[in-house]
Write a protein that holds these residues in place. Structure first.
Motif, mmCIF file in Angstrom:
data_model
loop_
_atom_site.group_PDB
_atom_site.id
_atom_site.type_symbol
_atom_site.label_atom_id
_atom_site.label_comp_id
_atom_site.label_asym_id
_atom_site.label_seq_id
_atom_site.Cartn_x
_atom_site.Cartn_y
_atom_site.Cartn_z
ATOM 1 N N ARG A 143 0.850 -1.408 0.029
ATOM 2 C CA ARG A 143 -0.265 0.054 0.079
ATOM 3 C C ARG A 143 0.703 1.355 -0.184
ATOM 4 N NH1 ARG A 143 -3.242 -2.846 3.650
ATOM 5 N NH2 ARG A 143 -2.336 -1.873 5.528
ATOM 6 N N LYS A 144 1.982 1.211 0.830
ATOM 7 C CA LYS A 144 2.573 2.494 0.700
ATOM 8 C C LYS A 144 3.330 2.725 -0.399
ATOM 9 C CE LYS A 144 4.005 2.592 5.846
ATOM 10 N NZ LYS A 144 5.316 2.423 6.622
ATOM 11 N N GLU A 149 4.165 5.994 -5.468
ATOM 12 C CA GLU A 149 4.281 5.751 -6.903
ATOM 13 C C GLU A 149 3.225 6.843 -7.336
ATOM 14 O OE1 GLU A 149 3.391 1.485 -7.805
ATOM 15 O OE2 GLU A 149 5.653 1.197 -8.071
ATOM 16 N N ALA A 150 1.953 7.044 -6.567
ATOM 17 C CA ALA A 150 1.018 7.738 -7.173
ATOM 18 C C ALA A 150 1.386 9.412 -6.934
ATOM 19 C CB ALA A 150 -0.442 7.664 -6.503
ATOM 20 N N SER A 151 2.440 9.488 -6.029
ATOM 21 C CA SER A 151 2.759 11.045 -5.769
ATOM 22 C C SER A 151 3.478 11.707 -6.719
ATOM 23 C CB SER A 151 3.677 10.957 -4.402
ATOM 24 O OG SER A 151 4.681 10.320 -4.728
ATOM 25 N N ASP A 152 4.102 13.014 -6.559
ATOM 26 C CA ASP A 152 4.740 13.683 -7.483
ATOM 27 C C ASP A 152 6.284 12.914 -7.802
ATOM 28 O OD1 ASP A 152 2.726 15.405 -7.885
ATOM 29 O OD2 ASP A 152 3.590 16.674 -6.430
ATOM 30 N N GLY A 155 13.215 13.267 -6.396
ATOM 31 C CA GLY A 155 14.497 12.406 -5.812
ATOM 32 C C GLY A 155 14.153 11.740 -4.620
ATOM 33 N N ASP A 156 13.389 12.442 -3.735
ATOM 34 C CA ASP A 156 12.992 11.830 -2.781
ATOM 35 C C ASP A 156 11.754 10.730 -2.749
ATOM 36 O OD1 ASP A 156 12.840 11.694 0.256
ATOM 37 O OD2 ASP A 156 10.937 12.903 0.301
ATOM 38 N N ARG A 157 11.117 10.770 -3.715
ATOM 39 C CA ARG A 157 10.109 9.691 -4.208
ATOM 40 C C ARG A 157 10.998 8.582 -4.506
ATOM 41 N NH1 ARG A 157 7.949 8.494 -9.365
ATOM 42 N NH2 ARG A 157 6.194 7.137 -9.320
ATOM 43 N N ASP A 158 11.969 8.575 -5.324
ATOM 44 C CA ASP A 158 12.932 7.646 -5.966
ATOM 45 C C ASP A 158 13.402 6.858 -4.629
ATOM 46 O OD1 ASP A 158 12.100 8.122 -8.374
ATOM 47 O OD2 ASP A 158 13.907 9.265 -8.800
ATOM 48 N N ARG A 159 13.972 7.822 -3.715
ATOM 49 C CA ARG A 159 14.472 6.992 -2.471
ATOM 50 C C ARG A 159 13.737 6.227 -1.664
ATOM 51 N NH1 ARG A 159 16.831 11.503 0.349
ATOM 52 N NH2 ARG A 159 16.708 12.632 -1.867
ATOM 53 N N GLN A 160 12.604 6.686 -1.408
ATOM 54 C CA GLN A 160 11.360 6.089 -0.605
ATOM 55 C C GLN A 160 11.059 4.949 -1.336
ATOM 56 O OE1 GLN A 160 8.342 8.823 -0.490
ATOM 57 N NE2 GLN A 160 9.066 9.685 1.660
ATOM 58 N N LEU A 161 10.758 4.799 -2.666
ATOM 59 C CA LEU A 161 10.393 3.768 -3.681
ATOM 60 C C LEU A 161 11.417 2.641 -3.412
ATOM 61 C CD1 LEU A 161 8.726 4.906 -6.939
ATOM 62 C CD2 LEU A 161 7.735 3.478 -5.137
ATOM 63 N N ALA A 162 12.885 2.828 -3.430
ATOM 64 C CA ALA A 162 14.001 2.019 -3.357
ATOM 65 C C ALA A 162 13.750 1.465 -1.969
ATOM 66 C CB ALA A 162 15.204 2.824 -3.490
ATOM 67 N N VAL A 163 13.741 2.157 -0.944
ATOM 68 C CA VAL A 163 13.626 1.727 0.438
ATOM 69 C C VAL A 163 12.637 0.536 0.820
ATOM 70 C CG1 VAL A 163 13.373 2.335 2.881
ATOM 71 C CG2 VAL A 163 15.002 3.459 1.641
ATOM 72 N N LEU A 164 11.325 0.963 0.185
ATOM 73 C CA LEU A 164 10.077 0.051 0.163
ATOM 74 C C LEU A 164 10.358 -0.941 -0.482
ATOM 75 C CD1 LEU A 164 7.092 3.130 0.183
ATOM 76 C CD2 LEU A 164 8.224 1.669 2.136
ATOM 77 N N ARG A 165 10.887 -1.036 -1.684
ATOM 78 C CA ARG A 165 10.860 -2.122 -2.401
ATOM 79 C C ARG A 165 12.020 -3.290 -1.948
ATOM 80 N NH1 ARG A 165 10.841 1.212 -8.132
ATOM 81 N NH2 ARG A 165 8.402 1.004 -8.199
ATOM 82 N N ALA A 166 12.926 -2.690 -1.324
ATOM 83 C CA ALA A 166 14.037 -3.413 -0.349
ATOM 84 C C ALA A 166 13.247 -4.184 0.815
ATOM 85 C CB ALA A 166 15.218 -2.756 -0.007
ATOM 86 N N ARG A 167 12.515 -3.537 1.378
ATOM 87 C CA ARG A 167 11.709 -3.943 2.391
ATOM 88 C C ARG A 167 10.844 -4.843 2.080
ATOM 89 N NH1 ARG A 167 9.466 0.438 6.172
ATOM 90 N NH2 ARG A 167 11.450 1.118 6.226
ATOM 91 N N ARG A 168 10.087 -4.707 0.920
ATOM 92 C CA ARG A 168 9.195 -5.821 0.228
ATOM 93 C C ARG A 168 9.894 -7.260 0.082
ATOM 94 N NH1 ARG A 168 6.566 -8.188 -3.765
ATOM 95 N NH2 ARG A 168 4.384 -7.680 -3.923
#
Length: 182
Positions: A143-144, A149-152, A155-168
């Motif tokens: 969900r996160k 991914e739906a946000s703007d 650079g911050d978005r890409d870092r958050q996605l990388a962290v969340l995908r690693a956690r996944r």
């Protein structure tokens, strides 16, 4: 004209905010009685509730009476030379018996709780519980990821996605390990 002498005009100790709010001050919070686990009224190192302190005082007063009058020390025998000595001895014996029962009951409750905590759990139930928790956490991360991914774009978005995908990936690995154990 009045001169200031350095002492407050009132009699007695000066009231502070902490003394007004003793119930709110976490440093003054009463801890449970060390013998029975009840609500302690003492804030000293030897925390006792009213009931345990009363029993302790009965034993102490009997011991003081025996030593002050040169009588033999308290023991299991309640017999004495005078009626007063017999009364002190029987009261002390009753208080000791009650206090020991309180302590024994408390320690047996602790032992029972400890054995329940350390009782061997069925491994399949334990794995099923862990698997359920991991699946819940994985759904939360998904969900996160969808929200980020739906946000703007940034650079911050890409870092958050990388962290969340690693956690996944970590959660998926944990799920695969638990399923292999079942």
């Amino acid at each position: 004209m009045q001169l200031h002498t350095g002492s407050p005009s009132g009699i007695g100790p000066r009231e502070t905010r902490a003394s007004r709010n003793r119930t709110l001050d976490p440093r003054v919070r009463a801890l449970p009685c060390t013998w029975c686990g009840g609500k302690s009224t003492s804030k000293t190192a030897a925390r006792r509730c009213k009931r345990c302190r009363k029993l302790e005082l009965i034993i102490e007063s009997a011991s003081r009476f025996m030593s002050a009058n040169g009588l033999r020390a308290l023991d299991r025998s309640a017999s004495g030379g005078s009626s007063l000595e017999t009364k002190y001895r029987s009261d002390a014996a009753r208080a000791k018996k009650e206090l020991n029962a309180i302590k024994r009951d408390r320690s047996s409750k602790k032992a029972a709780a400890k054995s329940r905590r350390s009782a061997p759990q069925d491994p399949t139930l334990k794995i099923a519980k862990q698997l359920s928790e991991l699946l819940t956490a994985l759904a939360r991360v998904d969900r996160k990821i969808d929200d980020v991914e739906a946000s703007d774009v940034g650079g911050d978005r890409d870092r958050q996605l990388a962290v969340l995908r690693a956690r996944r990936v970590g959660f998926e690995l944990g799920i695969a390990r638990r399923r292999a154990k079942q």
